[in-house]
Scaffold this motif. Structure first.
Motif, short mmCIF file in Angstrom:
data_model
loop_
_atom_site.label_atom_id
_atom_site.label_comp_id
_atom_site.label_asym_id
_atom_site.label_seq_id
_atom_site.Cartn_x
_atom_site.Cartn_y
_atom_site.Cartn_z
N ALA A 269 0.83 -1.21 0.00
CA ALA A 269 0.00 0.00 0.00
C ALA A 269 0.87 1.25 0.00
CB ALA A 269 -0.93 -0.01 1.21
N LEU A 270 1.97 1.21 0.74
CA LEU A 270 2.90 2.34 0.73
C LEU A 270 3.46 2.56 -0.67
CD1 LEU A 270 4.39 4.47 2.46
CD2 LEU A 270 6.19 2.76 2.82
N ALA A 271 3.75 1.47 -1.38
CA ALA A 271 4.24 1.60 -2.77
C ALA A 271 3.18 2.21 -3.67
CB ALA A 271 4.67 0.22 -3.29
N LEU A 272 1.93 1.83 -3.47
CA LEU A 272 0.85 2.42 -4.27
C LEU A 272 0.74 3.92 -4.04
CD1 LEU A 272 -1.85 -0.37 -3.80
CD2 LEU A 272 -0.79 0.29 -5.98
N LEU A 273 0.79 4.33 -2.78
CA LEU A 273 0.68 5.76 -2.48
C LEU A 273 1.91 6.53 -2.97
CD1 LEU A 273 -0.85 5.48 1.09
CD2 LEU A 273 -2.01 6.31 -0.97
N ALA A 274 3.08 5.89 -2.93
CA ALA A 274 4.30 6.55 -3.38
C ALA A 274 4.31 6.78 -4.88
CB ALA A 274 5.52 5.73 -2.97
N THR A 275 3.53 5.99 -5.63
CA THR A 275 3.53 6.09 -7.09
C THR A 275 2.24 6.68 -7.64
OG1 THR A 275 2.78 3.77 -7.17
CG2 THR A 275 5.15 4.18 -7.41
N HIS A 276 1.30 7.00 -6.76
CA HIS A 276 0.02 7.58 -7.19
C HIS A 276 -0.19 8.88 -6.41
CE1 HIS A 276 -0.40 3.46 -8.60
NE2 HIS A 276 -1.44 3.84 -9.34
N PRO A 277 0.36 9.98 -6.89
CA PRO A 277 0.35 11.23 -6.11
C PRO A 277 -1.05 11.74 -5.79
CG PRO A 277 1.18 11.61 -8.34
CD PRO A 277 1.12 10.13 -8.14
N GLY A 278 -2.01 11.51 -6.68
CA GLY A 278 -3.36 11.97 -6.40
C GLY A 278 -3.95 11.31 -5.18
N GLN A 279 -3.78 9.99 -5.09
CA GLN A 279 -4.30 9.26 -3.92
C GLN A 279 -3.49 9.58 -2.67
OE1 GLN A 279 -4.12 8.05 -6.96
NE2 GLN A 279 -5.79 6.61 -7.39
N ALA A 280 -2.19 9.79 -2.82
CA ALA A 280 -1.38 10.18 -1.66
C ALA A 280 -1.85 11.52 -1.10
CB ALA A 280 0.10 10.26 -2.05
N GLN A 281 -2.22 12.44 -1.99
CA GLN A 281 -2.76 13.73 -1.56
C GLN A 281 -4.05 13.54 -0.75
OE1 GLN A 281 -1.74 16.75 -1.66
NE2 GLN A 281 -3.48 18.16 -1.75
N LEU A 282 -4.93 12.66 -1.24
CA LEU A 282 -6.18 12.40 -0.52
C LEU A 282 -5.90 11.78 0.85
CD1 LEU A 282 -8.37 10.98 -3.43
CD2 LEU A 282 -8.55 13.23 -2.34
N ALA A 283 -4.90 10.92 0.92
CA ALA A 283 -4.55 10.32 2.21
C ALA A 283 -4.07 11.38 3.19
CB ALA A 283 -3.48 9.25 2.01
N ARG A 284 -3.24 12.29 2.71
CA ARG A 284 -2.71 13.32 3.61
C ARG A 284 -3.81 14.32 4.02
NH1 ARG A 284 2.41 12.49 0.61
NH2 ARG A 284 3.89 11.72 2.17
N GLU A 285 -4.73 14.57 3.12
CA GLU A 285 -5.85 15.42 3.51
C GLU A 285 -6.67 14.75 4.61
OE1 GLU A 285 -8.10 16.40 0.03
OE2 GLU A 285 -6.40 17.37 -0.96
N GLU A 286 -6.87 13.45 4.49
CA GLU A 286 -7.59 12.72 5.54
C GLU A 286 -6.85 12.82 6.87
OE1 GLU A 286 -9.77 8.65 5.43
OE2 GLU A 286 -7.65 8.17 5.75
N MET A 287 -5.54 12.66 6.82
CA MET A 287 -4.74 12.76 8.04
C MET A 287 -4.84 14.14 8.66
SD MET A 287 -1.61 10.70 6.31
CE MET A 287 -0.36 11.52 7.28
N ALA A 288 -4.87 15.19 7.81
CA ALA A 288 -4.96 16.55 8.31
C ALA A 288 -6.30 16.82 8.99
CB ALA A 288 -4.73 17.54 7.17
N ARG A 289 -7.34 16.16 8.50
CA ARG A 289 -8.68 16.36 9.06
C ARG A 289 -8.96 15.47 10.27
NH1 ARG A 289 -10.10 15.71 3.57
NH2 ARG A 289 -10.83 13.61 4.11
N ASP A 290 -8.13 14.46 10.46
CA ASP A 290 -8.42 13.42 11.45
C ASP A 290 -8.51 13.98 12.86
OD1 ASP A 290 -8.73 10.85 12.60
OD2 ASP A 290 -6.58 10.81 13.04
#
Length: 458
Positions: A269-290
């Motif tokens: 999953a880390l590899a997927l997020l490292a190679t898919h910047p759009g989804q990594a952005q969504l993950a970090r937005e979720e973390m910021a809102r958490d």
């Protein structure tokens, strides 16, 4: 009337393209060289194509194979998969001959190979310890600081070596697992992990390899000693003082065993997020809102589920009939093995749009009673079953998603990861059928924009 039966040529093709390559990877502990070979030769992709051909040739199914000395069926349609899993453990028992032979090497009284009243007692104990019905385990206040500490340790080790590879990741993950299962005192008990690994290597051969009874007995004593000393807030603390019929020492090894594939899923999953910047952005937005301190991270949980869909850590789900079973196409005999090849269902582009792409949204729904997306992991009717499905579904599903999503959040919060060359994870191209976690390597660099300052996407 009997079920459709494959011809000799089709049976041989299934064994050569699907069964043998999958079994060669290792059912209970992975063989790194075979994983690397499977990725290089595209063996999982070939296996999916073979299953699609069999489905086209035998549309009625399930399909009986033409094997000597063994009654064996394979499942080709999502509706049949759902029927088998929803009717487990009766008449489709998870205690198949192959599984009993394998688990006898290190946990002969585990719930997965138990039947009748003993199975009921052992399943109830597993569900109590793993808090199966709750998306957030009742011991989360203990587990999440452990995740944070071990993620920090992982990043320090990666920084010292200049790379985050499977060796660094797995060492930290195994420490996490021992602390979650037994408490802090077990953090450095690598002997326990090594004992289990030796027995799991034997278990890969199921009943074809003699059992090391003395080694198994020493391992189970070690587990029992850890249960007796388990710290409050650890999973094993729930096992203390349980009746012998519950076989607590035989239940705990399954956690130690199953958490390793969970680590593989998180690493991929880390590899997927490292190679898919759009989804990594969504993950970090979720973390910021958490506001849940890592307890509720639906997008990151969905990312782990996508990792498991794309590269299942349980590629073969096994069942065995306890009696004759009637299907529309005919009768399945008693004591017939039933094999579900999950990569076929998870990657069947004829039924799943974008089957070969990273799509966390597949797992997310919007609950009108709640704010924001929720994880919906019930896609058994699609044939997508990362934790199996039905009454025998993995009792640790929610706990695995809690721990792995929290780990990803801790890793991604202040660090950017880049995957080294050698793996084709381009978001513009179909993802490979195999992703060898043993050869994955990342460069980790501090983020210039902290996760809390990530601007929302438009």
């Amino acid at each position: 009337m009997a079920l459709p039966r494959a011809g000799v040529r089709d049976t041989a093709a299934f064994m050569l393209d699907v069964f043998f390559p999958t079994a060669a990877k290792g059912a209970t502990i992975r063989r790194p060289r075979i994983e690397a070979l499977a990725e290089r030769l595209g063996l999982d992709r070939r296996a999916v194509r073979r299953m699609q051909e069999l489905d086209s040739r035998y549309p009625d199914g399930p399909l009986l194979l033409r094997l000597p000395l063994r009654k064996q069926a394979i499942v080709l349609r999502p509706g049949h998969l759902d029927a088998v899993l929803q009717q487990s453990p009766e008449p489709f028992s998870p205690a198949s001959s192959e599984k009993r032979g394998a688990l006898a090497h290190f946990e002969p009284r585990n719930v997965l190979v138990s039947t009748g009243p003993e199975r009921s007692v052992r399943r109830a104990l597993q569900e109590q310890a793993l808090d199966t019905s709750s998306p957030v385990h009742r011991f989360a206040d203990w587990f999440l600081p452990v995740i944070h500490e071990e993620a920090e340790s992982m990043l320090r080790s990666a920084g010292a070596r200049g790379v985050l590879d499977w060796e660094v990741f797995n060492e930290s993950w195994q420490r996490t697992v021992r602390r979650v299962v037994f408490g802090d005192a077990a953090r450095e008990d690598t002997e326990l992990t090594e004992q289990l690994a030796r027995l799991r290597k034997d278990a890969n051969w199921s009943g074809f390899k003699p059992r090391r009874k003395h080694t198994r007995a020493a391992f189970l004593r070690h587990v029992q000693d850890r249960i007796d000393a388990a710290e409050p807030g650890s999973l094993a603390s729930v096992m203390r003082g349980r009746a012998d019929e519950a076989a607590p020492a035989d239940q705990v090894p399954q956690w130690l065993f199953a958490f390793e594939p969970a680590g593989m899923a998180a690493f991929r999953a880390l590899a997927l997020l490292a190679t898919h910047p759009g989804q990594a952005q969504l993950a970090r937005e979720e973390m910021a809102r958490d506001t849940s301190a890592g307890r509720q991270l639906p997008f990151l949980r969905a990312t782990v589920l996508e990792s498991l869909r794309l590269w299942p850590t349980t590629p073969m789900i096994l069942r065995q009939t306890t009696r004759e079973v009637e299907w529309d196409a005919g009768t399945m005999p008693a004591r017939c093995g039933v094999l579900i090849f999950t990569p076929y269902f998870h990657r069947d582009g004829r039924r799943l749009p974008d089957a070969d792409r990273f799509e966390p949204a597949l797992w997310l729904t919007t609950d009108r009673q709640e704010a924001g997306p929720q994880v919906d992991g019930d896609h058994g009717d699609w044939g997508v079953v990362p934790f199996s499905a039905g009454p025998v579904r993995c009792p640790g599903r929610h706990l695995v998603l809690l721990l792995t999503s929290a780990l990803l959040a801790n890793l991604l919060r202040d660090t950017d990861f880049t995957v080294h060359d050698g793996h084709r994870l381009d978001p513009r191209r179909p993802l490979p059928g195999t992703l060898d976690n043993f050869s994955l390597r990342f460069t980790a660099k501090p983020r210039t924009v902290p996760a809390g300052d990530v601007p929302p996407s438009s």
